[in-house]
Enzyme design. Structure first.
Site, mmCIF file in Angstrom:
data_model
loop_
_atom_site.group_PDB
_atom_site.id
_atom_site.type_symbol
_atom_site.label_atom_id
_atom_site.label_comp_id
_atom_site.label_asym_id
_atom_site.label_seq_id
_atom_site.Cartn_x
_atom_site.Cartn_y
_atom_site.Cartn_z
ATOM 1 N N ASP A 95 -8.925 -2.193 1.817
ATOM 2 C CA ASP A 95 -9.803 -2.181 0.205
ATOM 3 C C ASP A 95 -8.820 -2.983 -1.021
ATOM 4 O OD1 ASP A 95 -8.942 -0.158 -0.388
ATOM 5 O OD2 ASP A 95 -11.157 0.626 -0.217
ATOM 6 N N GLU A 117 -10.245 -0.067 8.968
ATOM 7 C CA GLU A 117 -11.537 0.379 8.230
ATOM 8 C C GLU A 117 -12.078 -0.063 7.649
ATOM 9 O OE1 GLU A 117 -8.625 3.973 6.064
ATOM 10 O OE2 GLU A 117 -9.527 2.541 4.150
ATOM 11 N N GLU A 131 -12.400 -2.277 -5.527
ATOM 12 C CA GLU A 131 -12.075 -1.981 -3.722
ATOM 13 C C GLU A 131 -13.921 -2.402 -3.114
ATOM 14 O OE1 GLU A 131 -10.313 0.189 -5.948
ATOM 15 O OE2 GLU A 131 -8.580 0.905 -5.705
ATOM 16 N N HIS A 207 -4.738 8.077 -9.641
ATOM 17 C CA HIS A 207 -4.627 6.803 -9.268
ATOM 18 C C HIS A 207 -5.522 6.154 -9.793
ATOM 19 C CE1 HIS A 207 -4.813 5.164 -5.789
ATOM 20 N NE2 HIS A 207 -4.969 5.809 -5.297
ATOM 21 N N ARG A 209 -8.152 2.588 -10.444
ATOM 22 C CA ARG A 209 -7.692 1.581 -11.714
ATOM 23 C C ARG A 209 -9.702 2.165 -12.418
ATOM 24 N NH1 ARG A 209 -4.608 -1.544 -9.805
ATOM 25 N NH2 ARG A 209 -4.078 -3.392 -11.129
ATOM 26 N N HIS A 240 2.336 9.664 -9.503
ATOM 27 C CA HIS A 240 2.345 7.839 -8.793
ATOM 28 C C HIS A 240 2.278 6.586 -9.652
ATOM 29 C CE1 HIS A 240 -0.068 3.616 -7.971
ATOM 30 N NE2 HIS A 240 -0.187 4.291 -7.137
HETATM 31 C C1 UD1 Z 1 -3.816 -0.270 -5.496
HETATM 32 C C2 UD1 Z 1 -4.581 -0.952 -4.826
HETATM 33 C C3 UD1 Z 1 -5.495 0.444 -4.412
HETATM 34 C C4 UD1 Z 1 -4.459 1.707 -3.939
HETATM 35 C C5 UD1 Z 1 -3.452 2.134 -4.276
HETATM 36 C C6 UD1 Z 1 -2.963 3.135 -3.766
HETATM 37 C C7 UD1 Z 1 -5.551 -2.662 -5.542
HETATM 38 C C8 UD1 Z 1 -6.230 -3.926 -6.530
HETATM 39 N N1 UD1 Z 1 -5.591 -1.677 -5.892
HETATM 40 O O1 UD1 Z 1 -4.026 0.248 -6.792
HETATM 41 O O2 UD1 Z 1 -6.772 0.006 -4.340
HETATM 42 O O3 UD1 Z 1 -5.830 2.934 -3.624
HETATM 43 O O4 UD1 Z 1 -2.980 0.711 -4.672
HETATM 44 O O5 UD1 Z 1 -1.614 3.412 -4.040
HETATM 45 O O6 UD1 Z 1 -5.043 -3.962 -4.791
HETATM 46 N N2 UD1 Z 1 4.422 0.946 -8.754
HETATM 47 C C9 UD1 Z 1 5.581 0.584 -8.816
HETATM 48 N N3 UD1 Z 1 6.117 0.673 -7.722
HETATM 49 C C10 UD1 Z 1 5.339 0.794 -6.494
HETATM 50 C C11 UD1 Z 1 4.066 0.338 -7.021
HETATM 51 C C12 UD1 Z 1 3.597 0.723 -7.943
HETATM 52 O O7 UD1 Z 1 6.025 0.451 -10.010
HETATM 53 O O8 UD1 Z 1 6.484 1.444 -5.662
HETATM 54 C C13 UD1 Z 1 3.598 0.342 -10.350
HETATM 55 C C14 UD1 Z 1 2.984 -1.436 -10.894
HETATM 56 O O9 UD1 Z 1 3.708 -1.083 -12.797
HETATM 57 C C15 UD1 Z 1 2.590 -2.086 -10.622
HETATM 58 C C16 UD1 Z 1 1.675 -0.132 -10.624
HETATM 59 O O10 UD1 Z 1 2.253 0.335 -10.759
HETATM 60 O O11 UD1 Z 1 2.037 -2.774 -11.921
HETATM 61 C C17 UD1 Z 1 0.019 -0.372 -10.032
HETATM 62 O O12 UD1 Z 1 0.535 -1.107 -9.247
HETATM 63 P P1 UD1 Z 1 -1.545 -1.887 -8.094
HETATM 64 O O13 UD1 Z 1 -0.853 -2.043 -7.070
HETATM 65 O O14 UD1 Z 1 -1.096 -2.790 -9.122
HETATM 66 O O15 UD1 Z 1 -2.103 -0.908 -8.178
HETATM 67 P P2 UD1 Z 1 -2.338 0.355 -7.575
HETATM 68 O O16 UD1 Z 1 -3.624 1.780 -9.180
HETATM 69 O O17 UD1 Z 1 -0.872 0.900 -7.031
HETATM 70 N N1 UDP Z 2 1.353 9.871 -0.449
HETATM 71 C C1 UDP Z 2 2.114 10.139 -0.469
HETATM 72 N N2 UDP Z 2 3.045 9.908 -1.119
HETATM 73 C C2 UDP Z 2 2.992 10.540 -1.888
HETATM 74 C C3 UDP Z 2 1.509 10.722 -2.753
HETATM 75 C C4 UDP Z 2 0.732 10.001 -1.253
HETATM 76 O O1 UDP Z 2 3.046 9.414 0.939
HETATM 77 O O2 UDP Z 2 3.273 10.994 -3.429
HETATM 78 C C5 UDP Z 2 -0.162 9.369 0.910
HETATM 79 C C6 UDP Z 2 -1.188 10.092 1.261
HETATM 80 O O3 UDP Z 2 -0.924 11.490 2.072
HETATM 81 C C7 UDP Z 2 -1.950 9.548 2.271
HETATM 82 C C8 UDP Z 2 -1.690 7.317 1.039
HETATM 83 O O4 UDP Z 2 -0.324 8.234 0.278
HETATM 84 O O5 UDP Z 2 -1.458 8.971 2.942
HETATM 85 C C9 UDP Z 2 -2.812 8.055 0.343
HETATM 86 O O6 UDP Z 2 -2.675 6.745 -0.484
HETATM 87 P P1 UDP Z 2 -2.782 6.504 -2.389
HETATM 88 O O7 UDP Z 2 -3.485 8.033 -2.452
HETATM 89 O O8 UDP Z 2 -1.579 5.937 -3.173
HETATM 90 O O9 UDP Z 2 -3.743 5.850 -1.823
HETATM 91 P P2 UDP Z 2 -5.006 5.510 -1.871
HETATM 92 O O10 UDP Z 2 -5.709 6.313 -0.545
HETATM 93 O O11 UDP Z 2 -5.935 6.282 -2.949
HETATM 94 O O12 UDP Z 2 -5.936 4.065 -1.600
#
Ligand code: UD1
Ligand code: UDP
Length: 368
Positions: A95, A117, A131, A207, A209, A240
C-alpha cells in the site's frame, strides 16, 4: 513469461525478495526486479540481506519527499522500466505510493497486475494515510489478488472482487523463516551485549505519516515515562531515517535511562532482535505480523489496525496515540506477569511460510 516485481520501500522489499527468488526458480518464468528507490539506504540494506540485484532502479528518493513527488516520479520512471524489460505481468506489494503508482503505470501500459498483500482495510480514508487509499486504488487496478488471510479475502468480496483472488498467507513469514536463528550473532556489539535475560527489552519503532506531529510527540513522551519508571526495562529503538521522525525523537528521548537510539537495522538483525526481546511497541504494519509469529506481545501505537487477526488471537493490542493510555498498557505488561503470559504466545494468522510458493503456483497456473 516475464514477471516483473516492483517495490521501493523497506517493508515491500522484505516481503517481495523471497517471491522474486521463488519465481526465479520456476521453469518458464523470467523473474525481473524493478525498484523505485522510494527508500534508498533502507531498501539497499534489504536487497543485500536477501541477495537480490534489481534489473532496473528508478532511484527517486529525495529528502522530505512529498506524496505527489513520489507518485509523479514513479509514474514517469516506470515507462522506462516497462519499455526496457517488457514484462508480461507486474507484481506490486501492499500500500505504499510506489505500489499505487506502479500499478497505475502497468494499467496505462495494459499489462496485468498482481497485488501481493491484497485486501487489507481499515475503512478510514485518512488512517493509515495514504496507505488505505493506495490499497483501495490498487484493488481497482489489479487482476490477481494474493490475500494473506481469509479476512482479507472477505474484505475484497464485500467490494465485489471475487475473481482471481487467492489466500496465500503473508510472504513476511517466508522471509522470517530465512532470517531467524537461535545461534544468531549480531554485527553490532550493542545488540550482542543487551541484557536479554536480566532485563525486559522493549523493541520500538514508529514512522507513520498520520502520527507526525502531536501523536508522535505523545508516543515519545510515553516511551520516556516508561523508561524513567521502570529500571528493569531497556528500550531499543532503531529510528527510521525520515527527518520528521528523527527530529521528534531527538527532541524528546535522548538522555532517558536505558534507551538505546540506533540506526535502522538490517532485516536479519531486526528479526533476531525481535525474537529475543520481551515485547514490541510499534506503529509498523510488518512488525504486527512478525512479532506474533515469534510469540512477542505487541502494543500498536495507532488508533486502528488493518491487521485484526493477531488482535483477535490476543497477542496484539491497540494502545492508541495518547500518552496516558500507552503508559498504562505498557505498565501492565511490564509489571503483571499474568497479563504478559496471556499475550506472549506464538500465533500464526499470517501463514505457514509457504506464501511465495502459492503465489508462484497461482501465476504459473493462470499464465502457464
Ligand atoms: C513509506 C511508505 C509507508 C511505509 C514506510 C515503511 C508511502 C507514502 N509511505 O513511508 O507506507 O509504511 O515507507 O518504512 O509510500 N529516508 C531516507 N533513507 C531511506 C528511507 C527514507 O533518508 O532509506 C528519508 C527521506 O528523507 C524520505 C523520508 O525518509 O524523504 C520519508 O520516506 P517516505 O518513503 O516518503 O515515507 P516513509 O515514512 O518512509
Ligand atoms: N525493519 C528492519 N529494520 C528496522 C526496522 C524495521 O528491518 O530497523 C523491518 C521489520 O522487521 C519489518 C519491516 O522492516 O519487516 C517493517 O517496515 P516498516 O515498519 O518500515 O514499514 P511498515 O511495515 O509499517 O509498512
Amino acid at each position: 513469461m516475464k514477471v516483473m516485481s516492483v517495490f521501493g520501500t523497506r517493508p515491500e522489499a522484505i516481503k517481495m525478495c523471497p517471491l522474486v527468488k521463488e519465481l526465479a526458480g520456476r521453469e518458464g518464468v523470467e523473474s525481473l526486479c524493478c525498484v523505485t528507490g522510494q527508500h534508498r539506504e533502507m531498501l539497499d540494506s534489504v536487497l543485500e540481506v536477501f541477495g537480490v540485484r534489481p534489473d532496473y532502479d528508478l532511484n527517486i528518493m529525495t529528502p522530505r519527499q512529498t506524496l505527489s513527488s513520489i507518485t509523479e516520479k514513479c509514474l514517469g520512471g516506470m515507462n522506462g522500466a516497462i519499455e526496457q524489460l517488457k514484462p508480461d505481468l507486474i507484481l506490486v506489494h501492499g500500500d505504499t505510493s510506489t505500489t499505487f503508482a506502479s500499478a497505475l503505470s502497468a494499467f496505462y501500459h495494459q499489462i496485468p497486475v498482481g497485488h501481493v498483500e491484497a485486501g487489507l482495510r481499515t475503512y478510514d480514508k485518512y488512517s493509515p494515510y495514504p496507505e488505505e487509499m493506495n490499497r483501495k486504488l490498487v484493488s481497482a487496478l489489479a487482476d490477481l489478488f494474493f490475500c494473506p488471510t481469509e479476512n482479507n479475502r472477505a474484505n475484497l468480496a464485500r467490494e465485489g472482487i471475487t475473481e482471481g483472488v487467492y489466500v496465500t498467507g503473508n510472504t513476511v513469514i517466508d522471509a522470517l523463516k530465512t532470517t531467524v536463528r537461535e545461534d544468531y550473532v549480531f554485527s553490532s556489539e550493542v545488540l550482542n551485549r543487551l541484557p536479554y535475560r536480566e532485563k525486559k527489552i522493549i523493541l520500538v519503532t514508529c514512522h507513520r505519516r498520520e502520527n507526525y506531529g502531536e501523536p508522535m510527540e505523545n508516543i515519545m513522551l510515553a516511551l520516556r515515562e516508561i523508561a524513567e519508571a521502570y529500571p528493569e526495562v531497556e528500550l531499543v529503538y532503531p529510528v527510521h531515517l525520515s527527518p520528521v521522525v528523527r527530529e521528534t525523537v531527538k527532541r524528546i528521548l535522548p538522555g532517558a535511562p536505558g534507551v538505546h537510539l540506533i540506526d535502522p537495522l538490517p532485516a536479519d538483525e531486526m528479526h533476531n532482535l525481535m525474537a529475543r526481546c520481551y515485547m514490541v511497541m510499534t506503529d509498523s504494519g510488518g512488525l504486527q505480523e512478525e512479532a506474533p509469529a515469534l510469540g512477542k506481545p505487541v502494543l500498536v501505537l495507532r488508533r486502528e489496525t488493518e491487521r485484526p487477526e493477531a488482535v483477535e488471537a490476543g497477542t496484539v493490542k491497540l494502545a492508541g496515540v495518547e500518552r496516558r493510555a500507552i503508559v498504562a498498557m505498557a505498565s501492565e505488561l511490564i509489571a503483571d506477569a499474568e497479563a504478559y503470559r496471556r499475550m506472549a504466545h506464538a500465533v500464526n494468522p499470517y501463514g505457514d511460510g509457504h506464501a511465495c510458493e502459492r503465489i508462484a503456483d497461482a501465476i504459473t497456473r493462470r499464465f502457464g
